[in-house]
Design a protein around this motif. Sequence first.
Motif, mmCIF file in Angstrom:
data_model
loop_
_atom_site.group_PDB
_atom_site.id
_atom_site.type_symbol
_atom_site.label_atom_id
_atom_site.label_comp_id
_atom_site.label_asym_id
_atom_site.label_seq_id
_atom_site.Cartn_x
_atom_site.Cartn_y
_atom_site.Cartn_z
ATOM 1 N N THR A 52 16.660 51.156 -24.659
ATOM 2 C CA THR A 52 16.144 52.459 -24.898
ATOM 3 C C THR A 52 15.116 52.736 -25.982
ATOM 4 N N PRO A 53 15.512 52.058 -27.022
ATOM 5 C CA PRO A 53 14.650 52.421 -28.271
ATOM 6 C C PRO A 53 13.188 51.750 -28.032
ATOM 7 N N GLY A 54 13.179 50.713 -27.471
ATOM 8 C CA GLY A 54 12.059 50.024 -26.822
ATOM 9 C C GLY A 54 11.178 50.839 -25.981
ATOM 10 N N VAL A 55 11.935 51.149 -25.135
ATOM 11 C CA VAL A 55 11.120 51.988 -24.148
ATOM 12 C C VAL A 55 10.738 53.572 -24.670
ATOM 13 N N VAL A 56 11.470 54.251 -25.575
ATOM 14 C CA VAL A 56 10.996 55.112 -26.370
ATOM 15 C C VAL A 56 9.780 54.775 -27.113
ATOM 16 N N LEU A 57 9.766 53.736 -28.011
ATOM 17 C CA LEU A 57 8.562 53.426 -28.626
ATOM 18 C C LEU A 57 7.286 53.036 -27.696
ATOM 19 N N GLN A 58 7.620 52.753 -26.445
ATOM 20 C CA GLN A 58 6.480 52.249 -25.335
ATOM 21 C C GLN A 58 5.939 53.680 -25.026
ATOM 22 N N ILE A 59 6.727 54.990 -24.907
ATOM 23 C CA ILE A 59 6.212 55.901 -24.576
ATOM 24 C C ILE A 59 4.773 56.420 -25.466
ATOM 25 N N SER A 60 4.859 56.137 -26.680
ATOM 26 C CA SER A 60 3.767 56.478 -27.480
ATOM 27 C C SER A 60 2.675 55.434 -27.301
ATOM 28 N N SER A 61 3.021 54.188 -26.889
ATOM 29 C CA SER A 61 2.025 53.095 -27.069
ATOM 30 C C SER A 61 1.453 52.800 -25.554
ATOM 31 N N LEU A 62 2.240 53.244 -24.529
ATOM 32 C CA LEU A 62 1.572 52.594 -23.255
ATOM 33 C C LEU A 62 0.153 53.228 -22.817
ATOM 34 N N GLY A 63 -0.044 54.496 -23.302
ATOM 35 C CA GLY A 63 -1.191 54.959 -22.988
ATOM 36 C C GLY A 63 -2.511 54.248 -23.630
ATOM 37 N N LEU A 64 -2.149 53.533 -24.853
ATOM 38 C CA LEU A 64 -3.367 52.984 -25.671
ATOM 39 C C LEU A 64 -3.654 51.641 -25.336
ATOM 40 N N TYR A 65 -2.816 51.000 -24.350
ATOM 41 C CA TYR A 65 -3.267 49.701 -24.241
ATOM 42 C C TYR A 65 -3.161 49.251 -22.709
ATOM 43 N N GLU A 66 -3.691 48.081 -22.190
ATOM 44 C CA GLU A 66 -3.749 47.720 -20.683
ATOM 45 C C GLU A 66 -2.314 47.531 -20.442
ATOM 46 N N TYR A 67 -1.755 47.735 -19.243
ATOM 47 C CA TYR A 67 -0.470 47.520 -18.612
ATOM 48 C C TYR A 67 -0.156 46.256 -18.917
ATOM 49 N N HIS A 68 -0.867 45.107 -18.315
ATOM 50 C CA HIS A 68 -0.515 43.683 -18.586
ATOM 51 C C HIS A 68 -0.393 43.465 -20.217
ATOM 52 N N GLU A 69 -1.107 44.210 -20.964
ATOM 53 C CA GLU A 69 -0.766 43.823 -22.567
ATOM 54 C C GLU A 69 0.751 44.368 -22.697
ATOM 55 N N GLU A 70 0.922 45.474 -22.371
ATOM 56 C CA GLU A 70 2.296 46.126 -22.490
ATOM 57 C C GLU A 70 3.391 45.296 -21.935
ATOM 58 N N ILE A 71 3.285 44.891 -20.811
ATOM 59 C CA ILE A 71 4.100 43.651 -20.240
ATOM 60 C C ILE A 71 4.219 42.533 -21.089
ATOM 61 N N GLY A 72 3.310 42.068 -21.900
ATOM 62 C CA GLY A 72 3.518 40.946 -22.703
ATOM 63 C C GLY A 72 4.121 41.254 -23.807
ATOM 64 N N THR A 73 3.837 42.412 -24.455
ATOM 65 C CA THR A 73 4.514 42.782 -25.597
ATOM 66 C C THR A 73 6.119 43.245 -25.334
ATOM 67 N N PHE A 74 6.460 43.638 -24.347
ATOM 68 C CA PHE A 74 7.729 43.992 -23.856
ATOM 69 C C PHE A 74 8.569 42.703 -23.870
ATOM 70 N N VAL A 75 7.934 41.688 -23.193
ATOM 71 C CA VAL A 75 8.451 40.363 -23.076
ATOM 72 C C VAL A 75 8.524 39.445 -24.363
ATOM 73 N N MET A 76 7.583 39.591 -25.436
ATOM 74 C CA MET A 76 7.595 39.064 -26.577
ATOM 75 C C MET A 76 8.837 39.847 -27.472
ATOM 76 N N GLU A 77 9.042 41.312 -27.101
ATOM 77 C CA GLU A 77 9.852 42.081 -28.038
ATOM 78 C C GLU A 77 11.438 41.550 -27.631
#
Length: 124
Positions: free
Chosen positions: A88-113
Motif C-alpha cells: 500500500t505505501p508503494g502504491v501511494v508513492l506511485q500516485i504522485s509519480s505515475l503521471g510523470l513517467y511512461e507506464y512501462h517505466e513504472e512497471i519496471g520500477t515496481f518490479v525493482m522495488e
Amino acid sequence: MTASLTRFLTSLRDLPRAYTWTSLLVGLLAVIVAFSGPVLIVLQAAQSARLTPEQTTSFVWAVVIGSGLMSIFMSLWYRMPVLGAWSTPGVVLQISSLGLYEYHEEIGTFVMEGAGVKLLGLSG
C-alpha cells in the motif's frame, strides 16, 4: 526431496480436510476487508496516471492475482492462514509519480522495488 518441499506437498494434500464453513467464511471476510480499502488506492493511482480502462484493468488484475497467489503459496508453505497483500505505501508513492513517467517505466520500477524489498528481507 527437501523437508520444506515435503511439508509443502503435505499441506497441499491435507488442504481439503481443513475446509469448514467457519474457516471459509472467516477467510472470505478477511479477503473482503483487506481488499476493499487498498483497491481504491490502486484505482486512484491508475486515475492519476491517466491510464486507459484496459491498462487500469491490467493493473488491478496483476495486483489482485499476485496477492492471491502469494496468499495461497504462503498459507500452504507455513501451514497457517497468511493473507498476502500488495504494498500500500508503494502504491501511494506511485500516485504522485505515475503521471510523470511512461507506464512501462513504472512497471519496471515496481518490479525493482519488489526485488529490493525481497533482498532486504532475505538479508535479515
